[in-house]
Design a protein around this motif. Structure first.
Motif, PDB file in Angstrom:
ATOM      1  N   ALA A 130     -68.320  92.685 -19.508  1.00 42.98           N
ATOM      2  CA  ALA A 130     -68.269  92.214 -18.124  1.00 42.98           C
ATOM      3  C   ALA A 130     -69.480  91.346 -17.807  1.00 42.98           C
ATOM      4  N   THR A 131     -70.639  91.739 -18.334  1.00 37.06           N
ATOM      5  CA  THR A 131     -71.857  90.971 -18.098  1.00 37.06           C
ATOM      6  C   THR A 131     -71.776  89.608 -18.763  1.00 37.06           C
ATOM      7  N   ALA A 132     -71.277  89.569 -19.989  1.00 37.59           N
ATOM      8  CA  ALA A 132     -71.150  88.295 -20.695  1.00 37.59           C
ATOM      9  C   ALA A 132     -70.246  87.344 -19.922  1.00 37.59           C
ATOM     10  N   LYS A 133     -69.132  87.841 -19.429  1.00 37.21           N
ATOM     11  CA  LYS A 133     -68.222  86.987 -18.658  1.00 37.21           C
ATOM     12  C   LYS A 133     -68.887  86.503 -17.372  1.00 37.21           C
ATOM     13  N   ALA A 134     -69.632  87.400 -16.719  1.00 35.11           N
ATOM     14  CA  ALA A 134     -70.316  87.012 -15.487  1.00 35.11           C
ATOM     15  C   ALA A 134     -71.377  85.945 -15.756  1.00 35.11           C
ATOM     16  N   LEU A 135     -72.058  86.057 -16.883  1.00 36.54           N
ATOM     17  CA  LEU A 135     -73.058  85.056 -17.249  1.00 36.54           C
ATOM     18  C   LEU A 135     -72.436  83.705 -17.560  1.00 36.54           C
ATOM     19  N   LEU A 136     -71.158  83.707 -17.928  1.00 36.70           N
ATOM     20  CA  LEU A 136     -70.470  82.465 -18.275  1.00 36.70           C
ATOM     21  C   LEU A 136     -69.943  81.699 -17.066  1.00 36.70           C
ATOM     22  N   VAL A 137     -70.013  82.285 -15.889  1.00 41.09           N
ATOM     23  CA  VAL A 137     -69.559  81.564 -14.701  1.00 41.09           C
ATOM     24  C   VAL A 137     -70.409  80.305 -14.528  1.00 41.09           C
ATOM     25  N   ASP A 138     -69.749  79.172 -14.434  1.00 38.79           N
ATOM     26  CA  ASP A 138     -70.444  77.888 -14.236  1.00 38.79           C
ATOM     27  C   ASP A 138     -70.860  77.820 -12.764  1.00 38.79           C
ATOM     28  N   ARG A 139     -72.077  78.241 -12.488  1.00 35.84           N
ATOM     29  CA  ARG A 139     -72.519  78.373 -11.108  1.00 35.84           C
ATOM     30  C   ARG A 139     -72.666  77.025 -10.412  1.00 35.84           C
ATOM     31  N   ASP A 140     -73.016  75.984 -11.159  1.00 35.17           N
ATOM     32  CA  ASP A 140     -73.104  74.657 -10.543  1.00 35.17           C
ATOM     33  C   ASP A 140     -71.730  74.170 -10.107  1.00 35.17           C
ATOM     34  N   ALA A 141     -70.740  74.318 -10.997  1.00 37.63           N
ATOM     35  CA  ALA A 141     -69.382  73.904 -10.657  1.00 37.63           C
ATOM     36  C   ALA A 141     -68.827  74.754  -9.520  1.00 37.63           C
ATOM     37  N   LEU A 142     -69.154  76.047  -9.527  1.00 40.36           N
ATOM     38  CA  LEU A 142     -68.680  76.939  -8.470  1.00 40.36           C
ATOM     39  C   LEU A 142     -69.282  76.537  -7.128  1.00 40.36           C
ATOM     40  N   ALA A 143     -70.581  76.275  -7.124  1.00 42.83           N
ATOM     41  CA  ALA A 143     -71.233  75.881  -5.874  1.00 42.83           C
ATOM     42  C   ALA A 143     -70.673  74.569  -5.336  1.00 42.83           C
ATOM     43  N   ALA A 144     -70.399  73.629  -6.237  1.00 43.13           N
ATOM     44  CA  ALA A 144     -69.840  72.336  -5.813  1.00 43.13           C
ATOM     45  C   ALA A 144     -68.469  72.527  -5.177  1.00 43.13           C
ATOM     46  N   ALA A 145     -67.646  73.359  -5.799  1.00 42.90           N
ATOM     47  CA  ALA A 145     -66.315  73.617  -5.247  1.00 42.90           C
ATOM     48  C   ALA A 145     -66.411  74.339  -3.905  1.00 42.90           C
ATOM     49  N   GLN A 146     -67.343  75.268  -3.805  1.00 40.63           N
ATOM     50  CA  GLN A 146     -67.518  75.993  -2.547  1.00 40.63           C
ATOM     51  C   GLN A 146     -67.982  75.059  -1.431  1.00 40.63           C
ATOM     52  N   ARG A 147     -68.929  74.184  -1.747  1.00 41.01           N
ATOM     53  CA  ARG A 147     -69.439  73.261  -0.724  1.00 41.01           C
ATOM     54  C   ARG A 147     -68.360  72.299  -0.233  1.00 41.01           C
ATOM     55  N   SER A 148     -67.476  71.912  -1.140  1.00 40.51           N
ATOM     56  CA  SER A 148     -66.426  70.967  -0.761  1.00 40.51           C
ATOM     57  C   SER A 148     -65.210  71.652  -0.152  1.00 40.51           C
ATOM     58  N   GLY A 149     -65.247  72.978  -0.139  1.00 41.73           N
ATOM     59  CA  GLY A 149     -64.118  73.716   0.426  1.00 41.73           C
ATOM     60  C   GLY A 149     -62.887  73.724  -0.453  1.00 41.73           C
ATOM     61  N   ASP A 150     -63.069  73.495  -1.743  1.00 41.14           N
ATOM     62  CA  ASP A 150     -61.937  73.481  -2.672  1.00 41.14           C
ATOM     63  C   ASP A 150     -61.670  74.902  -3.146  1.00 41.14           C
ATOM     64  N   VAL A 151     -60.796  75.572  -2.455  1.00 42.81           N
ATOM     65  CA  VAL A 151     -60.534  76.992  -2.702  1.00 42.81           C
ATOM     66  C   VAL A 151     -60.023  77.231  -4.119  1.00 42.81           C
ATOM     67  N   LEU A 152     -59.058  76.446  -4.549  1.00 44.32           N
ATOM     68  CA  LEU A 152     -58.458  76.664  -5.862  1.00 44.32           C
ATOM     69  C   LEU A 152     -59.440  76.362  -6.992  1.00 44.32           C
ATOM     70  N   ALA A 153     -60.221  75.299  -6.842  1.00 45.23           N
ATOM     71  CA  ALA A 153     -61.193  74.969  -7.880  1.00 45.23           C
ATOM     72  C   ALA A 153     -62.254  76.060  -8.007  1.00 45.23           C
ATOM     73  N   ALA A 154     -62.692  76.583  -6.872  1.00 44.26           N
ATOM     74  CA  ALA A 154     -63.709  77.644  -6.896  1.00 44.26           C
ATOM     75  C   ALA A 154     -63.167  78.883  -7.594  1.00 44.26           C
ATOM     76  N   ASN A 155     -61.959  79.257  -7.238  1.00 51.72           N
ATOM     77  CA  ASN A 155     -61.360  80.426  -7.877  1.00 51.72           C
ATOM     78  C   ASN A 155     -61.135  80.192  -9.361  1.00 51.72           C
ATOM     79  N   ALA A 156     -60.779  78.956  -9.740  1.00 50.58           N
ATOM     80  CA  ALA A 156     -60.542  78.637 -11.147  1.00 50.58           C
ATOM     81  C   ALA A 156     -61.815  78.778 -11.971  1.00 50.58           C
ATOM     82  N   VAL A 157     -62.949  78.410 -11.402  1.00 56.90           N
ATOM     83  CA  VAL A 157     -64.215  78.564 -12.123  1.00 56.90           C
ATOM     84  C   VAL A 157     -64.453  80.039 -12.445  1.00 56.90           C
ATOM     85  N   VAL A 158     -64.236  80.889 -11.467  1.00 54.16           N
ATOM     86  CA  VAL A 158     -64.428  82.326 -11.672  1.00 54.16           C
ATOM     87  C   VAL A 158     -63.431  82.857 -12.697  1.00 54.16           C
ATOM     88  N   MET A 159     -62.183  82.473 -12.562  1.00 53.33           N
ATOM     89  CA  MET A 159     -61.155  82.995 -13.452  1.00 53.33           C
ATOM     90  C   MET A 159     -61.320  82.476 -14.882  1.00 53.33           C
TER      91      MET A 159
END
Length: 386
Positions: free
Chosen positions: A306-335
């Protein structure tokens, strides 16, 4: 993209504390199923914990439970652990298995019973002094079953008074970890039922008091990662008790019921700066029908995955999607991170650490299970006697 080298480096620092009681016989309210080779003494529990660390490289400490692990010489017990490559971790108190605690311990209406409970907690701090342990872990079964049984506010006052006495006794490098549980064994009002109650008491006590999040101690559907994020934001997350539950507090192997939840929790830990030694990652499980040591090894591996997967989250891409309000892109980064097969990555980490890439298989090949089944004959097996 997250660099794999950085992920591997972080994983090599991970430490998961195993509980001494998980090596003994445990069960349900109906039956305890004894197994061959179960430890008879605290020393034998430590010997088994050393095997978990030997094959995972990620379990360097073992928690004790008092009085289950009481010995005449705790300094000698600490030395026994050190000789096996371990250190003694949190000291867990027990104020729920004495007849005097039928109506509670530190919240009991009788001052004499409260004094008895506090004396036990102070004894646990004495043990910490002898073992070099940093953490005193407190879980109280206190509560009421019926409306009107006792005064709810007065019980909180009694709890606060007891916690303050123990907090004042702690050394400069020691901490109090307060655990919560929303129900059971009290069914009407549990005295520390949720993270808010634990947080309020710890906030009043000061920096030595921190909250423990037991992943099995929540109502169904609770967003545990929100609690983790909030406590980290407030600087009050001290530890986890990792386990899984399907219905109530099942104490199953961590990640067994909902590995996605464990991943989400670990992401918030990493996101909030909690992937440090300031947050203790402890197991609190009861292995009732499965073999003890392989189950604990598997649990450590589940936390690592679980930790390895959490470390693999692309936080820059996630933050960019969150800032732009792109719900699906943000969720896709996590998934995308969650759906990554991290087992080859962890196998590489273990190989680089000089370990077998498959800890469970390595344990079975070691012959330890057969050895302890042959040697640990006679005496009283460890267990919590349900």
């Amino acid at each position: 993209m997250t660099e794999f080298a950085a992920v591997k480096a972080a994983l090599k620092t991970q430490a998961v504390e195993t509980p001494s009681w998980a090596y003994g016989n445990s069960g349900t309210r109906f039956k305890v199923f004894a197994q061959p080779g179960v430890p008879r003494t605290p020393e034998e529990k430590i010997d088994d914990a050393a095997k978990v660390h030997e094959f995972t490289g990620a379990a360097p400490t073992v928690a004790l439970h008092i009085p289950w692990d009481r010995v005449d010489d705790f300094a000698a017990l600490a030395k026994h652990a050190e000789e096996r490559g371990l250190k003694l971790g949190a000291i867990n108190s027990n104020t729920f298995q004495d007849d005097d605690y039928r109506l509670g311990s530190v919240c009991h209406p009788d001052a004499a019973v409260r004094r008895k409970a506090v004396s036990h907690l102070l004894e646990c701090v004495d043990i910490m002094d002898a073992t070099g342990s940093r953490d005193l872990k407190l879980w109280f079964a206190d509560g009421t079953n019926y409306p009107g049984q006792d005064d709810l506010r007065e019980r909180q006052d009694r709890l606060a008074e007891a916690l303050a006495q123990v907090h004042d006794r702690l050394g400069d490098d020691q901490r109090m970890l307060l655990e919560y549980k929303f129900f059971e064994p009290a069914f009407y009002a549990t005295d520390v039922p949720d993270w808010g109650t634990a947080y309020a008491h710890c906030l009043k006590l000061g920096p030595k008091a921190q909250v423990v999040v037991d992943t099995g101690h929540h109502a169904p559907g609770t967003n545990i990662e929100f609690i983790v994020a909030t406590l980290l934001r407030e600087g009050k997350l001290g530890a986890f008790d990792f386990n899984s539950r399907f219905y109530a507090d099942d104490d199953l192997m961590v990640g067994a019921a909902d590995p996605f939840q464990l991943f989400r929790i670990m992401y918030e830990v990493i996101r909030g700066g909690g992937f440090t030694s300031d947050v203790a990652f402890m197991l609190d499980q009861c292995h009732n029908i499965e073999a003890k040591i392989p189950a604990i090894i598997r649990s450590v591996m589940n936390v690592q995955e679980a930790t390895a997967k959490a470390l693999l989250v692309d936080r820059d891409a996630l933050a960019a999607a969150q800032r732009s309000g792109d719900v699906l892109a943000a969720n896709a980064v996590v998934m995308d991170a969650y759906n990554t097969d991290v087992r080859p990555l962890l196998a590489e980490v273990r190989t680089e650490l000089g370990l077998d890439p498959d800890p469970v298989a390595a344990y079975h090949r070691s012959g330890w299970a057969e050895r302890i089944a042959a040697e640990r004959v006679g005496g009283q097996q460890a267990g919590w006697g349900a």
